[in-house]
Structure formats: structure tokens, C-alpha cells
Design an enzyme around this catalytic site. Sequence first.
Site, PDB file in Angstrom:
ATOM      1  N   ASP A 351       3.129  26.876 -42.233  1.00  0.00           N
ATOM      2  CA  ASP A 351       4.222  25.940 -42.056  1.00  0.00           C
ATOM      3  C   ASP A 351       4.340  25.104 -43.329  1.00  0.00           C
ATOM      4  OD1 ASP A 351       6.205  24.408 -40.630  1.00  0.00           O
ATOM      5  OD2 ASP A 351       4.700  22.855 -40.365  1.00  0.00           O
ATOM      6  N   ASP A 666       1.628  22.296 -37.558  1.00  0.00           N
ATOM      7  CA  ASP A 666       1.269  21.010 -36.960  1.00  0.00           C
ATOM      8  C   ASP A 666       2.235  20.575 -35.869  1.00  0.00           C
ATOM      9  OD1 ASP A 666       3.455  20.543 -38.537  1.00  0.00           O
ATOM     10  OD2 ASP A 666       2.681  18.740 -39.499  1.00  0.00           O
ATOM     11  N   ASP A 670       5.432  25.165 -33.755  1.00  0.00           N
ATOM     12  CA  ASP A 670       4.486  26.149 -34.299  1.00  0.00           C
ATOM     13  C   ASP A 670       3.549  26.723 -33.237  1.00  0.00           C
ATOM     14  OD1 ASP A 670       5.356  25.681 -36.998  1.00  0.00           O
ATOM     15  OD2 ASP A 670       4.196  23.833 -36.987  1.00  0.00           O
TER      16      ASP A 670
END
Length: 828
Positions: A351, A666, A670
Amino acid sequence: MPVDNRRRRSCAHRARAAGQATVSVVKEHHTLAAHDVVVLLETDAERGLSAEEASQRLQRFGPNVLPTAARGNAWMRLLRQFHHPLIYVLIAAGVVTAALGKGVDSVVIFAVVVVNALIGMVQESKAEAALSALRSMVRTQARVVRDGHERQLASEEIVPGDLVLVEAGDKVPADLRVVRLAELRVDESALTGESAPVVKDEVAVPEPTPVADRRNMVYSGTLVSGGSGVGVAVATGAQTEIGQIHRLVGAAQTLATPLTAKLTRFSRLLTVVILALAAVTFAVGVLRGQPVVETFTAAVALAVSAIPEGLPAVVTITLAIGVARMARRRAVIRRLPAVETLGSTTIICSDKTGTLTENQMTVRAVVTPDGAYEVTGAGYTPEGELRDRDGAPAAVAHDHALRWCLRAGVACSDTSIVRDDRGWRVIGDPTEAAMIVAGAKAGVTPAEVGEEFPRVAVVPFSSERQYMATLHRERATGDHVALAKGAVERIVAMCTHQMGADGSVRPLDEDAVARAAERLAGGGLRVLATAVRSGADPEEFEAREGAVALVLTGLQAMLDPPRAAAAAAVAACHTAGITVKMITGDHATTATAIARRLKLLGDGHNESDHGDGRVLTGTRLAALTAEQYPPAVERAQVFARVSPEQKLNLVEALQARGHVVAMTGDGVNDAPALRRANIGIAMGQAGTEVARDAADMVLTDDDFATIEAAVEEGRGVFDNLTKFIVWTLPTNMGQGLVILVAILLGTTLPIVPTQVGWPGGISPPGSHRTVRNSLPLHGSCHPDHQKRGVHAQWAKSLGYWRVMRCQHCWAFLNGRSRLYFLRIQRTR
């Protein structure tokens, strides 16, 4: 438009006629006008629900909480440790041996099984305890209107139809359809991955609009960064967008780690071979006329000797040692096998926001009509300086345009930055915070500006105006000064002149400003313009909403910068043969700019040209056919504006092509991909609880560089386990085949079950010492080297076994030829 309104109203009336199913009939609340949503949910846009109706709906729809996954109790965790084919065979051997009255043999076998189970259980408990320490225990409070009165209650009590009030600093308690707002801006990075706050409005949008672009909705779990608003709760608990992601997490299948899968296949094969050899041994002994009990004991001895009973214990101990090492390097492992998976990883899908970047907007450049300045430092910590083109500190006191540019960024703001135990924290809008920090680095602070230029009036930012303006009174002279900041096009349209470094005012050069803004935006930076008007008239300022004849002072360009160690960590991963791909919900331009800084795309990639397939958006992914999808995903390095479901599909596609995938993240968005990946890696500080629960590993420092260290440890674990297998297989198979040869030749058994189990029972601690002292592999070891290394180790193992088998037979027969006592021969 009238036709659409009639269709929406008829839909609302049909839903209302459905009684208690009103909320579940229409999911696309963003497509309806605010009034239609109010009618649909049988509420009131001014008075809200009645207390009685809210109580009934709470009983009907349940509390506003996500369903919690059942965590196994201590007994279940203990029982899971016995779920292994080799353990099954050992337990069966122990039971049979005990039934034959061989108490000592049985105790040795069961001791190995129990010790292995206890080690695994203790480590799982430690990991859960470490994760629990990271969880936030704060209950969210919400403000709602019921019976026409505002009241505060726990977010768990909110029901569909409640009228909810939010303002800057609030955490949104449920999915809300906005009915009224005042400059409402929401940080949705945890849900969508977009780093910049989203400006909200009340306008209905088409049905296929992605969640990230639904401006009339605010979603549970997001943070209000500016302004205020009132919304009707349209979904609570499991029905919210976060709840849907929660279901994706639950539906995502977890995969066995590479080593676990190999050991399982090996164990099944070894179990079949061992049982077959034991059966052959028993049959041959009986056919030769040997006593049945003695022959059966020999068969049990063969089975026990051939089983590498120390293997489960050593695997557990080795993984536990890897866990301890990683914990010292700020990586908490939740599941033991995840340690080894890191060593086999071939692709890391990371990410962007908060993992590769700081998740803190930072001004990187300031451009004035007469100069350009670099801003050092990153994040909200007011440390750094402004440097001119020569790298020298900027002369802020002598550059009037620069000073007024910074003053406008600081003064046109309702945001504040505070310091607590965890560092500097923003209350308000991250973009405004970045401009405040840039001013502080040059000595232009909110306190200083407020003291010298007290605020008199303000025109707040709105999506229609695209700027914010403030009116100040200069304390020294009593004159009024107007300051403004906002979108470049809007501020330039309000300006007639521009300011030079010496304070002189000259006609505005719009082309030069446009070129500078385009150059900065091309680098993925968000650009805002600032302006000033000395001697402003308060009445004119109020009448024209700050749009008085302004003087342009400069441009400020900002972005969420890469972490300091991220570029080096990415380079180390590439050297180690691991591909790093960026997956984000942010815009493609921003994602590409960060990818270039981290060398994910190479130095020669043109960020404006995505035609080479290395940058893909969620829209382009959705348009790919089933045949085009796998190769396109393999080639691309950056995936932008993707949804949680698309992240999950990306991970599955890469796994289908034979990759071992690690996924970092985070946010709530996700979590499904974290769950599905071979190893999910969540952030411990900025990460959401949903992401941490879905992950196998949690980084306590939220730094991508920690993953590099963890991969190194994982490869060390893989190497240590391979060494142990090469050592233990010749020993066990050699013992088993010595017994088989003795049965075939009709001689006395060289060893008995007790002697077979004893080395297996004491070998794990010894191997623990060997493994502990083994250094981890260097990070540059390519994953393919591991595969070739395993094959070479099997060849070694076969050679060792042949030698040891000959030694065992020679030692026993040589002893018999010298008429040694039987017990002495068996212990040579």
C-alpha cells in the site's frame, strides 16, 4: 432530471411500503436526493427519530458494531498443535506401544508430541498478547438528534434513520447520506487510500460511482478533517462499507505457507512409506515363523525409528527463534509459519499511503514570481528549512513575496498542530497543516502571524469557491490586509498583479504562473496559490467574499512524501530478487510520482504516459478480459484508484501465476487482500484494528524498511530448517532400514523402540542450539537459489543415508562376531 426524481421517489415509496426491510431494499443511497433518503428511512431531517422508534430499530437491526471473529480458547489452540500427519502416526505408535506394555517406549514417544504442542501454543499466545497491546480501547461517541434535541451517545446505539452531526476531529460512526453541510471535508484514507481530504456536497451521483468519488456520502470509520455536516444514517454495523469489507476478509481463504505445504506433502508421503515398510516387516517376520509379539514390536520400532519425530519440534523451535529475532527488529509475528513465508516471498504488494509514504502532507517547494525554493524535512514535525536554487538558506526576512506567501498559508487556516506522546498531530485539514509547518520552518508561525495580524473576518473554503480568504488588521498601522489561498486557476483569476522579492508590484504574468504550476503538478505535487491585498476595505471584502483585486505572492507544492528508508528498502528487495508493486486507492498521477521517487518504475519512465502498462488504474483493470488480466497484472508496477475487491483479485492473480505474495497495508480497504496474501503485513501504529486482525505480521514502527529485515530473517529460518532436515532424515531412515534388514536376515533386532525414541526426544534441544547459532542468510539471496538449494540438500541427504546404513549394519554384525553382550551391541 424530473424523470429521475420520479423514479427515485417511486423507489423510495416502494421501499417504505416494505416495512422493516426499508434499509435493505435500496443500497444506492448516493443516487437519491437527500429528501428521498429521508422519506425512504421514515425519519425527519430536522427532528430526527423519536426515542421510541430508535429503540425499536435498535432491536430490529442490532447494535452498530461489526461482528467479531470468535477467538479459540486455550484448549482449541492446544488441540490445533496436534493437527499434523506425523503427529498422528506418533500418537498411534505411542498408543500401540503402551497397549503392548512397553511403558518406557510409550512415554518417550508421547513426551516428544506434548513438548512440540506446548511450544506452539505458548508462541501463539505470546503473539496474540502482543497484538492486543496494540489495540485501541477508546469507545467512539456520536452526536445525534432525536425528538428534536441534540444528544450524545455511544456509536453502538446509532440506528438507520438517525440524524447524525459531525464536525472537524470527529470519527464518523456510521454510513451517512449528507443532508446539510458547511465546508465538510473528510479524510477517507483508511477506507479508500486517498491521501488528500475529500470535499463533500449534497448532490446525487450516478449509481456506478466508486466509493472514493461519492461526494454526498460519509462512511463509518473515516475522520472529519474540516467543516461540519448533518447526515442520515443509512447503514450500521455489518451493512456499512466497512462491514462489507469485513465480509470480504471473512470469505478470503488463507493459504498454507510454502514450507508448511511442502512439509505436509512430505509427511503424507513419508507416513505411507513408513506404514508400508512396517507392514512388510510384520508380514515377513510372521512368515519366517518369528513370535508375533516380537515381530510386531519390531514393526513398531521400524515405524518409530523412520519417523523424524524431532522434526515438528525443531520446526516450531526454529520458527519461534525467528519470531524473537523479528520482534527485536520491530516486527510482531502473529502466526509461526509466517516467519518462513517471508523467506520465500517473490512479490511484495505494498500500500502507498502510510506504508511507503509518511501519510503526512508536506510542502516540498515554494515558487514566487522571482524565485524557487526547496523545503526540507518531512511530515508535521516543524524541522527543516527553505533553500534557494544554490542550496543556501532562503532570506525570508528580505524576500517580501516569499514571506507573504508563507503568511497566507499560515493565516488562511482553521487547522492546528499539537504535540502529544506519539509526536505531532493534526487537528483539521492535512493540506493546511502542511502549509503551517512550511511557515514554521521559516520562522512564520501561527502565533507570530496572529499577534502581528489579528484576524477580523473569514471567507471559508468551499468546493464552489475553491479558495479561502481572511481579513486581518495590521496591529502596527491599523490598516487591513486580505490574504487568500486556493486552487491556482481560481486565485490567478482573482489577481491583477504579482509581487517581487523586493516588495514591488508589477502586472501579473499568467503564462509564467501556469507553466510553473504545470511543472509542479507534473511531478505529482498538489499545488496551491497564495495572494495578498494591502489596504483592503472590510466592506468590499465582505461583499465580494474576499475576491478583491489581489496580488499573487507565490505557489506552494506539497505531497505525502516517501519514508526516508523506503527507497533503500525497495532497492534491497530488488537486489534480493523480490518484486515490489504499489497498490493504492489514490490517484494515478500521485501514485506514479511516488513510484518514481522510490525507483519502482525506473528512471526513464514518463509518468504522463501510462500506455506501457506499468501503471494501471482500477477502471482499466475492470476493462481487461480474463485472458488479458494475468499478464497485465504481472507487468504493471503501480495500481492506482483500486477498490478493496480489486486488491484482493490482484493478489489472487499473482498467486495463480506461482508467486508467493506478501501484502502490506494499514487501512480497512487493505484487509481482504491482507487476509488472502501468503503473508499479510499490517501497520501497528497507524493501522486500523481490522487490518491488524487480518494480517500475519504487524510492524510496530510502520516502516517498509522493517520488511526488508524480516525477509532476511525469514530466509535464515528457511536455511536452518533445510539443514536440519538434511541432518535428521539419514539418521531416522538409517535406523528404520537397519531393523528391516535384521528382520529379512532373521537376526536379532539391533535396536528397540526405547532406543529409537530417545535420540528423537533429546535431539530438538541440541538442534535448537545449532539453529540459534546459525546466522541468517544475506538479503541478496534470490528465492530461486532456495529451490535449487533444497534439491541439492536432498541429494546430500541420500548420500548420508547410504553411508550411515552401512555403518549401522557393520557395527552390529561386527559386535556379534566378537560375542559381545546383546545390550552392549545395541548401544554401541
